[in-house]
Design a protein around this motif. Structure first.
Motif, PDB file in Angstrom:
ATOM      1  N   ASN A  69      -0.684 -20.125   2.822  1.00  0.00           N
ATOM      2  CA  ASN A  69       0.004 -21.025   1.909  1.00  0.00           C
ATOM      3  C   ASN A  69      -0.809 -22.322   1.816  1.00  0.00           C
ATOM      4  N   ASP A  70      -1.249 -22.675   0.596  1.00  0.00           N
ATOM      5  CA  ASP A  70      -2.061 -23.886   0.462  1.00  0.00           C
ATOM      6  C   ASP A  70      -1.236 -25.158   0.580  1.00  0.00           C
ATOM      7  N   ALA A  71       0.084 -25.023   0.769  1.00  0.00           N
ATOM      8  CA  ALA A  71       0.945 -26.188   0.978  1.00  0.00           C
ATOM      9  C   ALA A  71       1.184 -26.476   2.459  1.00  0.00           C
ATOM     10  N   TRP A  72       0.606 -25.678   3.349  1.00  0.00           N
ATOM     11  CA  TRP A  72       0.782 -25.923   4.780  1.00  0.00           C
ATOM     12  C   TRP A  72       0.236 -27.296   5.161  1.00  0.00           C
ATOM     13  N   ASP A  73       0.918 -27.936   6.103  1.00  0.00           N
ATOM     14  CA  ASP A  73       0.526 -29.250   6.606  1.00  0.00           C
ATOM     15  C   ASP A  73      -0.139 -29.064   7.970  1.00  0.00           C
ATOM     16  N   TYR A  74      -1.413 -29.440   8.056  1.00  0.00           N
ATOM     17  CA  TYR A  74      -2.163 -29.271   9.305  1.00  0.00           C
ATOM     18  C   TYR A  74      -2.313 -30.602  10.059  1.00  0.00           C
ATOM     19  N   SER A  75      -1.504 -31.611   9.692  1.00  0.00           N
ATOM     20  CA  SER A  75      -1.646 -32.914  10.346  1.00  0.00           C
ATOM     21  C   SER A  75      -1.322 -32.839  11.832  1.00  0.00           C
ATOM     22  N   ARG A  76      -0.443 -31.914  12.191  1.00  0.00           N
ATOM     23  CA  ARG A  76      -0.183 -31.670  13.613  1.00  0.00           C
ATOM     24  C   ARG A  76      -1.038 -30.483  14.024  1.00  0.00           C
ATOM     25  N   ALA A  77      -2.055 -30.734  14.815  1.00  0.00           N
ATOM     26  CA  ALA A  77      -3.027 -29.699  15.165  1.00  0.00           C
ATOM     27  C   ALA A  77      -2.342 -28.493  15.808  1.00  0.00           C
ATOM     28  N   ILE A  78      -2.829 -27.333  15.485  1.00  0.00           N
ATOM     29  CA  ILE A  78      -2.291 -26.095  16.054  1.00  0.00           C
ATOM     30  C   ILE A  78      -2.803 -25.947  17.476  1.00  0.00           C
ATOM     31  N   LEU A  79      -1.926 -25.674  18.391  1.00  0.00           N
ATOM     32  CA  LEU A  79      -2.330 -25.526  19.792  1.00  0.00           C
ATOM     33  C   LEU A  79      -3.172 -24.269  19.974  1.00  0.00           C
ATOM     34  N   PRO A  80      -4.290 -24.356  20.690  1.00  0.00           N
ATOM     35  CA  PRO A  80      -5.091 -23.148  20.951  1.00  0.00           C
ATOM     36  C   PRO A  80      -4.337 -22.186  21.852  1.00  0.00           C
ATOM     37  N   VAL A  81      -4.504 -20.907  21.612  1.00  0.00           N
ATOM     38  CA  VAL A  81      -3.818 -19.888  22.388  1.00  0.00           C
ATOM     39  C   VAL A  81      -4.568 -19.627  23.691  1.00  0.00           C
ATOM     40  N   GLU A  82      -3.817 -19.386  24.752  1.00  0.00           N
ATOM     41  CA  GLU A  82      -4.391 -19.061  26.057  1.00  0.00           C
ATOM     42  C   GLU A  82      -3.588 -17.931  26.678  1.00  0.00           C
ATOM     43  N   SER A  83      -4.167 -17.286  27.677  1.00  0.00           N
ATOM     44  CA  SER A  83      -3.443 -16.215  28.367  1.00  0.00           C
ATOM     45  C   SER A  83      -3.871 -16.124  29.814  1.00  0.00           C
ATOM     46  N   ASP A  84      -2.935 -15.641  30.635  1.00  0.00           N
ATOM     47  CA  ASP A  84      -3.207 -15.308  32.034  1.00  0.00           C
ATOM     48  C   ASP A  84      -2.908 -13.828  32.209  1.00  0.00           C
ATOM     49  N   ASP A  98       5.417 -18.125  22.948  1.00  0.00           N
ATOM     50  CA  ASP A  98       4.894 -17.564  24.194  1.00  0.00           C
ATOM     51  C   ASP A  98       5.332 -16.104  24.311  1.00  0.00           C
ATOM     52  N   PHE A  99       4.417 -15.270  24.796  1.00  0.00           N
ATOM     53  CA  PHE A  99       4.698 -13.845  24.963  1.00  0.00           C
ATOM     54  C   PHE A  99       4.397 -13.429  26.400  1.00  0.00           C
ATOM     55  N   GLN A 112       0.264 -17.912  26.056  1.00  0.00           N
ATOM     56  CA  GLN A 112       0.871 -19.193  25.724  1.00  0.00           C
ATOM     57  C   GLN A 112       0.327 -19.697  24.381  1.00  0.00           C
ATOM     58  N   ASN A 113       1.208 -20.215  23.574  1.00  0.00           N
ATOM     59  CA  ASN A 113       0.851 -20.793  22.275  1.00  0.00           C
ATOM     60  C   ASN A 113       0.270 -19.753  21.318  1.00  0.00           C
ATOM     61  N   GLY A 114       0.829 -18.558  21.357  1.00  0.00           N
ATOM     62  CA  GLY A 114       0.407 -17.556  20.389  1.00  0.00           C
ATOM     63  C   GLY A 114       0.829 -17.978  18.988  1.00  0.00           C
TER      64      GLY A 114
END
Length: 723
Positions: free
Chosen positions: A518-533, A574-575, A558-560
């Motif tokens: 969607n070209d109307a998405w707001d990215y001003s709040r950065a997307i958290l990078p995903v991590e896993s254990d 989180d999964f 985390q942060n999927g």
């Protein structure tokens, strides 16, 4: 040895674990009685080799002094003995009277050093040929901990220990796959008939398998000339015709290949066509006709002095009318057209140079690839019905890897740098402009593999990635992170080993599904990078042909990223995927039988994950049981096989409306080597004509969803001619 005793050799060479078919090992085996040379060979190669002492009594071997793959080494040791070694589905080798090969694995090409402790499962060309897979579901049907949702090529998705393949580092011939196009269709469209090896490292994967391995890695390799032709053959190939009664499906595939003076050429093509199949209740399942077309082209040059150059291109397409949402039949109360056309296409081009002598400090390789997946949907809406809507989504990945393997007296060290440039695009017919997200990543890695006192195998590595992400509005931001992994395998005497593994993975920001951009998405709040254990512990035991394995595993993501067209592109969740699997079996000269069980539970933000919640991460699988049996009649060149899956009722997601139903499905096959070049295969799938939806198929827990049922009973026949 007594008759049927398995030579369960401890893995004593980190370059060749678990019978890897393409890695070269240096052997120094003196001539002598065949029994003793085979014992020494099995110990060096780290394989399980079973034979009756009466078979080899009075036979001698010329020994072995050079670098060979497992298959080539066995071919050399057994020359002029009238015997051959067949690899079983479990990876063990059994000595049998010499019979004609159907499609042997004699690949002498070196690959990156790997260890058995890194592999959750591994299939070579001989095993795949025995399975004779018609789709990707067939490849994994014997694995209790691997589920494939969907009933046709166009909608099948693979889940390894509950992890959806998009959350794994997936590669085809080393090329990174970035195939998150549309959640209603298949993720990685692939023709299993062109595969020579399949390897999965669930949860914990080595650093040199690539970035973004949140739930491990899934590695596919396509056939080479050396997988079909012996070194003294210059021209050959195979042709395969097949027919199935359910849907009146006809398939034709074949390959032509040549080799001379170090040059190799291969051309392969496959085509399936037929009609819609019927489910176990004799109901026609509309819009399920096969429409697979695939092509593979390869050219290579190999020299012992300068190494191997290879360029390949494969293209797979499925183009036909499918249910409007291709992974389910309908949703009650949400009127849409009954079907629309899905044109699903994946293609990959790879150039690779490698030179690995198995020794020394300079063993470089370079790989450059370009892969793309495209889905074009064409539909006529319910109103007005004179309008045609065309949507076009596609992902692409340009990737490269520069690596060197350092073979030292202490360890094998793989180190290098890799790069990818991924793009996700979507365009509606009414809008000529593509919306897109991009991710560019450069990573450095090292993986160390060695053994300690021949009792402990170790593999450990680290990688560091630097990623730049660009959103649909053109805004961008940078993220960096480190990953680490450790795998151990401790041998407690001759018959028992225990293993443990851990990985902490940084995956950056994953691209969104193309069809929800969607070209109307707001990215001003950065997307958290995903991590896993990721964690796993296991035990393996074998004695006199009996095998027992068990594993506990957990993946915590985390942060999927779970974006929504309406709610925004920065949503995360989180999964937690956890469970265990066990395998019990017996292997002998006459065949083998194994029984597997897996219990896998998936959660999203602390609650049981549904097939909707888990898109691109997981699916509710519950408890699955698999049975596999194989019986060989070497004197008549006949092989019989049976496999089955029992899914137990899953009540853990019943709060969504209903529990997932249990089912039992059985399949059988018979292979008969008619002549040296001609093989007949007869098979019957879903013997009991059960009406069921595969456990990993979408939507079974929702009362308003009508899921797609699997095909009912189908009898088939295939004929392969190899020349």
């Amino acid at each position: 040895m007594s008759s049927g005793l398995a030579l369960a050799a401890l893995p004593v060479n980190a370059a060749e674990q678990n019978g890897s078919e393409s890695t070269l090992i240096l052997y120094s085996i003196a001539p002598g009685p065949l029994a003793s040379t085979l014992n020494e060979f099995a110990s060096t190669a780290g394989i399980t080799l079973t034979f009756d002492p009466a078979q080899v009594r009075g036979l001698n071997s010329n020994g072995l002094h050079d670098r060979y793959s497992v298959s080539n080494a066995l071919h050399m040791l057994l020359a002029n003995t009238g015997l051959q070694a067949n690899r079983t589905a479990s990876g063990a080798y059994i000595l049998v009277p010499g019979v004609s090969r159907a499609l042997p694995t004699v690949n002498v090409r070196a690959e990156a050093v790997s260890t058995s402790t890194e592999k959750t499962l591994s299939y070579d060309r001989e095993q795949l040929d025995k399975i004779n897979p018609q789709d990707i579901k067939d490849v994994f049907k014997r694995e209790a901990s691997v589920a494939v949702g969907g009933s046709i090529t166009a909608n099948q998705k693979v889940y390894v220990r509950g992890i959806e393949e998009t959350a794994m580092a997936v590669s085809i011939d080393g090329a990174r796959q970035n195939n998150k196009v549309f959640h209603h269709n298949a993720t990685n469209l692939i023709d299993p008939a062109l595969l020579k090896t399949v390897r999965a490292s669930a949860g914990v994967s080595p650093a040199d398998d690539g970035p973004g391995a949140l739930g491990g890695s899934l590695v596919y390799e396509t056939i080479d000339v050396a997988d079909v032709l012996h070194a003294d053959e210059t021209l050959g190939g195979f042709a395969d015709l097949a027919y199935q009664t359910n849907g009146e499906i006809f398939g034709a595939k074949g390959a032509l290949m040549a080799q001379t003076n170090g040059f190799e050429f291969l051309a392969y093509a496959n085509k399936l066509h037929g009609g819609d199949y019927e489910d176990g209740d004799s109901n026609k399942v509309h819009f399920t006709e096969p429409a697979l077309t695939s092509v593979l082209l390869k050219a290579a040059y190999s020299s012992a002095d300068i190494g191997r150059f290879e360029i390949s291109h494969d293209r797979t397409e499925d183009d036909s009318a499918r249910p409007y949402r291709a992974n389910l039949m309908s949703v009650r109360g949400r009127p849409v057209p009954e079907s629309r056309r899905y044109d699903l296409e994946r293609e990959t081009t790879v150039f690779e140079y490698s030179r690995d002598t198995g020794q020394g400090l300079f063993n470089p390789s370079i790989l450059i690839s370009d892969s793309a997946t495209r889905v074009v949907t064409t539909e006529v809406p319910l109103s007005p019905n004179d309008q045609i809507i065309i949507n076009n989504g596609g992902t692409s990945s340009t990737s490269a890897k520069l690596k060197n393997v350092f073979h030292t007296s202490f360890a094998h060290i793989s180190a290098g740098v890799d790069y990818y440039d991924d793009t996700a695009k979507f365009r509606e017919e009414i809008n000529p402009e593509f919306m897109q997200e991009k991710a560019e990543n450069i990573g450095i890695f090292t993986q160390v593999r060695h053994e300690v006192a021949k009792y402990l195998d170790l593999s450990y590595g680290v990688r560091y990635d630097d990623q730049k992400f660009t959103g649909t509005d053109g805004s961008s931001f940078d993220e960096q992170g480190a990953s680490a992994n450790l795998s151990t395998d401790l041998h407690l005497g001759q018959y028992v080993s225990v293993n443990a593994a851990f990985a902490k993975v940084w995956g950056g920001v994953a691209l969104a599904e193309n069809y929800i951009l969607n070209d109307a998405w707001d990215y001003s709040r950065a997307i958290l990078p995903v991590e896993s254990d990721n964690y796993s512990v296991g035990i393996k035991s074998h004695y006199n042909g009996f095998i027992l394995e068990g594993n506990l595993f957990e993946t915590d993501i985390q942060n999927g990223r779970v974006p929504s067209w309406r709610e925004g592109g920065d949503l995360v969740a989180d999964f937690l995927i956890e469970g265990f699997d066990v395998l019990f079996g017996y292997i002998s000269q006459r065949g083998e039988i194994t029984l597997g069980y897996a219990d896998i539970e998936s959660k999203k933000d602390g609650k049981a994950a549904t097939s909707y919640d888990g898109n691109y991460f997981t699916a509710p699988l519950g408890r699955l049981i698999t049975l596999n049996a194989e019986l060989n009649f070497h004197d008549t060149k006949v092989q019989l096989g049976l496999n089955g899956e029992k899914a137990l009722k899953n009540k853990k997601i019943e709060k969504e409306g209903r529990a997932q139903r249990g089912y039992l499905v059985l399949n059988a096959y018979a292979n008969y080597q008619l002549t040296e070049q001609l093989r007949l295969r007869v098979f019957a799938d879903n013997l009991t004509d059960r009406a069921y939806a595969d456990r990993a198929t979408y939507g079974q827990e929702f009362v308003d969803v009508v899921p797609i049922y699997e095909p009912g009973r189908s009898v088939g026949i295939s004929l392969r001619y190899q020349f």
